[in-house]
Design a protein around this motif. Sequence first.
Motif, PDB file in Angstrom:
ATOM      1  N   UNK A 152      15.123  86.094 -93.907  1.00 26.89           N
ATOM      2  CA  UNK A 152      13.959  84.803 -94.706  1.00 26.89           C
ATOM      3  C   UNK A 152      12.643  85.931 -93.372  1.00 26.89           C
ATOM      4  N   UNK A 153      11.785  86.566 -95.174  1.00 26.25           N
ATOM      5  CA  UNK A 153      10.792  87.368 -94.523  1.00 26.25           C
ATOM      6  C   UNK A 153       9.432  86.552 -94.568  1.00 26.25           C
ATOM      7  N   UNK A 154       9.007  87.029 -92.643  1.00 29.41           N
ATOM      8  CA  UNK A 154       7.383  86.194 -92.315  1.00 29.41           C
ATOM      9  C   UNK A 154       6.275  87.149 -93.198  1.00 29.41           C
ATOM     10  N   UNK A 155       5.430  86.538 -94.081  1.00 29.70           N
ATOM     11  CA  UNK A 155       4.615  86.417 -94.837  1.00 29.70           C
ATOM     12  C   UNK A 155       3.710  86.587 -94.476  1.00 29.70           C
ATOM     13  N   UNK A 156       2.710  87.785 -94.068  1.00 33.86           N
ATOM     14  CA  UNK A 156       1.710  87.948 -93.664  1.00 33.86           C
ATOM     15  C   UNK A 156       1.943  87.269 -92.109  1.00 33.86           C
ATOM     16  N   UNK A 157       2.778  88.326 -90.788  1.00 31.63           N
ATOM     17  CA  UNK A 157       2.787  86.645 -89.849  1.00 31.63           C
ATOM     18  C   UNK A 157       0.975  87.452 -89.371  1.00 31.63           C
ATOM     19  N   UNK A 158       0.848  86.366 -88.399  1.00 33.15           N
ATOM     20  CA  UNK A 158      -0.086  86.493 -88.010  1.00 33.15           C
ATOM     21  C   UNK A 158      -0.124  86.832 -85.828  1.00 33.15           C
ATOM     22  N   UNK A 159      -1.026  87.625 -85.837  1.00 31.00           N
ATOM     23  CA  UNK A 159      -1.466  88.411 -84.505  1.00 31.00           C
ATOM     24  C   UNK A 159      -0.478  87.525 -83.101  1.00 31.00           C
ATOM     25  N   UNK A 160      -0.937  85.919 -83.454  1.00 32.35           N
ATOM     26  CA  UNK A 160      -0.139  85.155 -82.206  1.00 32.35           C
ATOM     27  C   UNK A 160       1.104  84.827 -82.806  1.00 32.35           C
ATOM     28  N   UNK A 161       2.137  85.110 -83.874  1.00 29.42           N
ATOM     29  CA  UNK A 161       3.187  84.699 -83.810  1.00 29.42           C
ATOM     30  C   UNK A 161       4.668  86.382 -83.431  1.00 29.42           C
ATOM     31  N   UNK A 162       3.582  87.581 -83.294  1.00 28.05           N
ATOM     32  CA  UNK A 162       3.666  88.575 -83.062  1.00 28.05           C
ATOM     33  C   UNK A 162       3.834  89.006 -81.647  1.00 28.05           C
ATOM     34  N   UNK A 163       2.976  88.325 -81.125  1.00 26.52           N
ATOM     35  CA  UNK A 163       2.999  88.677 -79.913  1.00 26.52           C
ATOM     36  C   UNK A 163       3.597  88.600 -78.988  1.00 26.52           C
ATOM     37  N   UNK A 164       4.762  87.173 -78.751  1.00 28.48           N
ATOM     38  CA  UNK A 164       5.677  87.573 -78.444  1.00 28.48           C
ATOM     39  C   UNK A 164       6.915  88.306 -78.177  1.00 28.48           C
ATOM     40  N   UNK A 165       6.875  89.155 -79.312  1.00 27.37           N
ATOM     41  CA  UNK A 165       8.010  90.085 -80.350  1.00 27.37           C
ATOM     42  C   UNK A 165       7.383  91.644 -78.906  1.00 27.37           C
ATOM     43  N   UNK A 166       6.613  91.672 -79.852  1.00 25.19           N
ATOM     44  CA  UNK A 166       5.681  93.385 -80.559  1.00 25.19           C
ATOM     45  C   UNK A 166       4.277  93.210 -78.693  1.00 25.19           C
ATOM     46  N   UNK A 167       3.364  92.167 -78.506  1.00 24.61           N
ATOM     47  CA  UNK A 167       2.882  92.462 -78.039  1.00 24.61           C
ATOM     48  C   UNK A 167       2.556  93.111 -75.900  1.00 24.61           C
ATOM     49  N   UNK A 168       1.831  92.727 -75.931  1.00 25.70           N
ATOM     50  CA  UNK A 168       1.830  93.688 -74.751  1.00 25.70           C
ATOM     51  C   UNK A 168       0.841  93.762 -73.585  1.00 25.70           C
ATOM     52  N   UNK A 169       1.358  93.509 -72.607  1.00 23.17           N
ATOM     53  CA  UNK A 169       0.622  92.535 -71.182  1.00 23.17           C
ATOM     54  C   UNK A 169       0.166  93.955 -70.389  1.00 23.17           C
TER      55      UNK A 169
END
Length: 335
Positions: free
Chosen positions: A164-181
């Motif tokens: 199940x692919x996420x079509x056009x994932x938002x920045x908020x959606x990808x933040x938890x898995x791919x974001x940085x602090x």
Amino acid sequence: MTEPSQPMAAPATGPAAPQSAPAGRSVNWTGYLVQYSNVLALIVILLVASALSPYFFSTRNIFNVLRGATMVGIVAVGMTYVILNRGIDLSVGSLVGLSAALTASFADQGILAAAAIGLASGLFLGLVNGLMITVLRLQPFIATLGMMIFARGLVFVYTGGSNIAVEQPSDAFTLLGSGYVGPVPVPVVVFIAIWALAAWVLRYTVFGRSIYAVGANEEAARLSGINADRNKVLVYCISGVLAAFAGVVMASRLTVGEPNGGTLFELDAIAAVLIGGTTFDGGVGSVHGTVLGILILAFLSNVLNLLNISPYSQMLLKGVIIVLAVVVSEWRKRK
């Protein structure tokens, strides 16, 4: 005449810490090596890895390894609670896959709604695990084995066996898995927070102490007023929620829900818990030890990849590590 009595030695006080060996008595180095074997193993792995690659200790590589370990690490924290409670949860890998699939499929509703649905699935199935063990009196191995198969089948039915692919994932959606602090990946920050909270609960709350009590001696815990059945149900709910949260992180990072997601996570989590010193006898262990076990497995995999060891051979090694961890745990109890 009677001889004057000798003065009595003052009673020993303070914790039973290692002291200098009396004259004529050798230090029990074998005991020290067994007691701190996991720490020594991590040091050896780090030294070998640094020798194999001059870039191993680079900030980027270290954070990449840690980010890759966070999903299993989150699952392992929940597994620590279960094994401390003298149980086992074989269903966590399937719960990761189910949560990831649900989170990906509801991504268009926003990350909060999608994550809530994924976490709810883990909470509900974790509750079912706990009720099967406490109400139906099934052995934890049997109950969670059945749930492992059921939940994995549920994933395949829900996804039709396709990603199940996420079509056009938002920045908020990808933040938890791919974001940085700053330079630190968000999954690493989240894992540290979960580690700290889980350790605090075990050490400073009544619930945490009751987990140790039930795991060490369930009947004695009941006689002291602890509701052992409620304690077990809560422990399996926590394990289910943390497994589901790992699935949310997986969906956020990969932007896809895979029907095979989380496969064998349960074995990696159990291995980390055992390497960290928590025993299947219950009541002995800590979240700190589990985190050490996660680091050992993560950096060991990194070393094996540097050596071009195949994934299949790495699976063989993990099996050996689990057995050795149990053996060392038994040695520790005898020292």
